[in-house]
Each structure stands twice: as C-alpha cells, then as structure tokens.
Motif scaffolding. Structure first.
Motif, PDB file in Angstrom:
ATOM      1  N   SER A  85     116.530  78.303  -3.821  1.00  0.00           N
ATOM      2  CA  SER A  85     117.361  77.132  -3.612  1.00  0.00           C
ATOM      3  C   SER A  85     117.175  76.141  -4.757  1.00  0.00           C
ATOM      4  N   ASP A  91     123.820  81.463  -1.827  1.00  0.00           N
ATOM      5  CA  ASP A  91     123.428  82.142  -0.595  1.00  0.00           C
ATOM      6  C   ASP A  91     124.466  81.749   0.448  1.00  0.00           C
ATOM      7  N   ARG A  94     122.873  79.931   3.437  1.00  0.00           N
ATOM      8  CA  ARG A  94     121.935  78.834   3.270  1.00  0.00           C
ATOM      9  C   ARG A  94     122.418  77.727   2.331  1.00  0.00           C
ATOM     10  N   GLN A 167     128.433  89.465  -0.868  1.00  0.00           N
ATOM     11  CA  GLN A 167     127.188  89.136  -0.155  1.00  0.00           C
ATOM     12  C   GLN A 167     126.175  90.243  -0.400  1.00  0.00           C
ATOM     13  N   GLN A 169     123.009  90.467   1.227  1.00  0.00           N
ATOM     14  CA  GLN A 169     121.999  90.371   2.275  1.00  0.00           C
ATOM     15  C   GLN A 169     122.634  90.777   3.594  1.00  0.00           C
ATOM     16  N   ASN A 181     118.588  93.965   0.064  1.00  0.00           N
ATOM     17  CA  ASN A 181     118.729  92.708   0.792  1.00  0.00           C
ATOM     18  C   ASN A 181     117.811  91.641   0.209  1.00  0.00           C
ATOM     19  N   THR A 183     117.580  86.905  -0.166  1.00  0.00           N
ATOM     20  CA  THR A 183     118.228  85.604  -0.060  1.00  0.00           C
ATOM     21  C   THR A 183     118.476  85.027  -1.455  1.00  0.00           C
ATOM     22  N   TRP A 184     119.410  84.085  -1.547  1.00  0.00           N
ATOM     23  CA  TRP A 184     119.752  83.401  -2.795  1.00  0.00           C
ATOM     24  C   TRP A 184     120.073  84.375  -3.922  1.00  0.00           C
ATOM     25  N   ASP A 186     123.564  86.024  -3.626  1.00  0.00           N
ATOM     26  CA  ASP A 186     124.909  86.466  -3.256  1.00  0.00           C
ATOM     27  C   ASP A 186     125.884  86.301  -4.421  1.00  0.00           C
ATOM     28  N   THR A 212     120.234  86.124   8.785  1.00  0.00           N
ATOM     29  CA  THR A 212     119.194  86.940   8.156  1.00  0.00           C
ATOM     30  C   THR A 212     117.890  86.163   8.093  1.00  0.00           C
ATOM     31  N   PRO A 214     113.967  85.505   6.065  1.00  0.00           N
ATOM     32  CA  PRO A 214     113.588  85.112   4.691  1.00  0.00           C
ATOM     33  C   PRO A 214     113.592  86.263   3.702  1.00  0.00           C
ATOM     34  N   GLY A 216     116.090  88.463   3.766  1.00  0.00           N
ATOM     35  CA  GLY A 216     117.478  88.872   3.649  1.00  0.00           C
ATOM     36  C   GLY A 216     117.885  89.974   4.609  1.00  0.00           C
TER      37      GLY A 216
END
Length: 219
Positions: A85, A91, A94, A167, A169, A181, A183-184, A186, A212, A214, A216
């Motif tokens: 982030s 994401d 998120r 995407q 994840q 998979n 996060t952050w 996508d 999802t 942490p 993913g």
C-alpha cells in the motif's frame, strides 16, 4: 508466492486490436501498443475466461489523478512497484479508490432514503459479467490513440510488453494460478482524459474471490 515482477507502464497509446480467432488460443485479449522511451510495448489485456461466455467480469469508471498518486507523476516508461500500500500498486479489494463504494463505511445499514441519496452522489460499482466480446466492447471506448496510458501488470520475460493485466488474487485452491495469488499486484488499464482524469478498466474472472486474506488467497 505472488507474481515474479509487478509494475506500471506509462506511455502513449499507439493503437489497440483484438486477437484473431485463429491466433488467440485458449484466451482472448485486447492488445494495446504503447509507445515509451524503450520502444513500443504490447500489452495483452485478458478479457476471456477460458471458453466461457460469462467467465469474465469488468468495471469501467473514472478517477481523479490524485487518487492514483504517486503513479501519474512518473515519467514515461516501465516502473517496478513494490507490492505494498502506498507504492502506487493496485489492489482491487484494498485500494480506497477501487473499492465498491470508496469512502462510505457504515456500522449499520443506512435507511433507504439515505442509501438512495448515496447511490446518486456516489454510484455503486458492481461487476458486470458477459462474454469476451462484451468485455472488449466495454474496454475499447477508452482506448483513444494518442492518449496517455498507464498499464498495471507483469512485464514479459522477453521483449517489451505486459501481461497479467487483470485481478491477480483470489484464484481458488487447486487452480494453476493459486501460487500467483498476492495482494497489491492487480493489473488494470487506465487512459488519461482531456480533463486530466483517468478512465479505468478493471477485469477479473468469475472464479476469483471477492474477499482474500493477506496472502491473496480466498477466505
């Protein structure tokens, strides 16, 4: 583990074209040719869930450049992004600018009159489902040659280009994409309008979860 590499390509859209039926294989893409200092990149936006008429989902909306900071201020070219982030990474689940209804959080369900007012001021962004051709037709109006473009995803291993522009994840356990998979990380396609705002195209597959953890993975 997440994608091997993730970042954003900033450049100028030269043209776009669809895969031909005899060359698309199992997947159907809308291809963007993007000019940047290193040359002309091919960005393959995957808009088909394998041989399915309803396997792909998408959203199209507009965002202010400030919501996407710091990426809009980056110079033309490919830029690696930290999968965290605040780095400029995206994401779908998120990032505050990409959520279903950014900026509106309620502990209890608001009354109907307030919900109606909120819908007018800040319309919901539900996923739209359809065929590969439906998705292509939704994406193509924002692909105006000469526009500045930002494409998020994974760079090709060889040559100038981007893929995994969707995407990345929520793929289910047992699928071939489970290990990717994260996060952050996508993918997305954004083009800059004359007023300085960005038209945004997000795309995912119906098998990918909307919630999802942490790592993913679906929860």
């Amino acid at each position: 583990m997440p994608l091997d590499s993730y970042g954003v390509l900033s450049g100028t859209l030269h043209r776009s074209f669809r895969d031909q039926p005899d060359t698309q294989g199992h997947w159907f893409h809308v291809n963007l040719e993007v000019d940047a200092p290193a040359g002309r990149y091919r960005c393959a936006v995957d808009v088909d869930g394998k041989q399915s008429t309803t396997g792909v989902q998408w959203k199209v909306f507009t965002l202010a450049a400030s919501v996407l900071d710091p990426v809009p201020s980056l110079p033309p070219g490919y830029h690696e992004l930290s999968m965290t982030s605040g780095s400029g990474a995206l994401d779908y689940l998120r990032h505050p600018g990409l959520q279903h209804r950014p900026g509106c959080v309620f502990i209890v369900r608001p009354p109907a009159w307030l919900q109606d007012l909120l819908n007018r001021l800040n319309p919901p962004r539900p996923w739209i489902s359809g065929s590969n051709l439906d998705a292509a037709e939704a994406l193509e109006p924002i692909l105006v040659p000469g526009r500045e473009v930002m494409v998020f995803g994974e760079p090709f291993d060889n040559g100038l280009g981007m893929h995994n522009i969707h995407q990345n994840q929520g793929d289910p356990y047992g699928s071939q994409w489970w290990d990717e998979n994260g996060t952050w990380q996508d993918g997305a396609t954004l083009t800059r309008r004359p007023d300085g705002q960005y038209d945004v195209f997000l795309n995912k597959f119906s098998t990918q979860a909307d919630v999802t953890g942490p790592d993913g993975h679906p929860v």
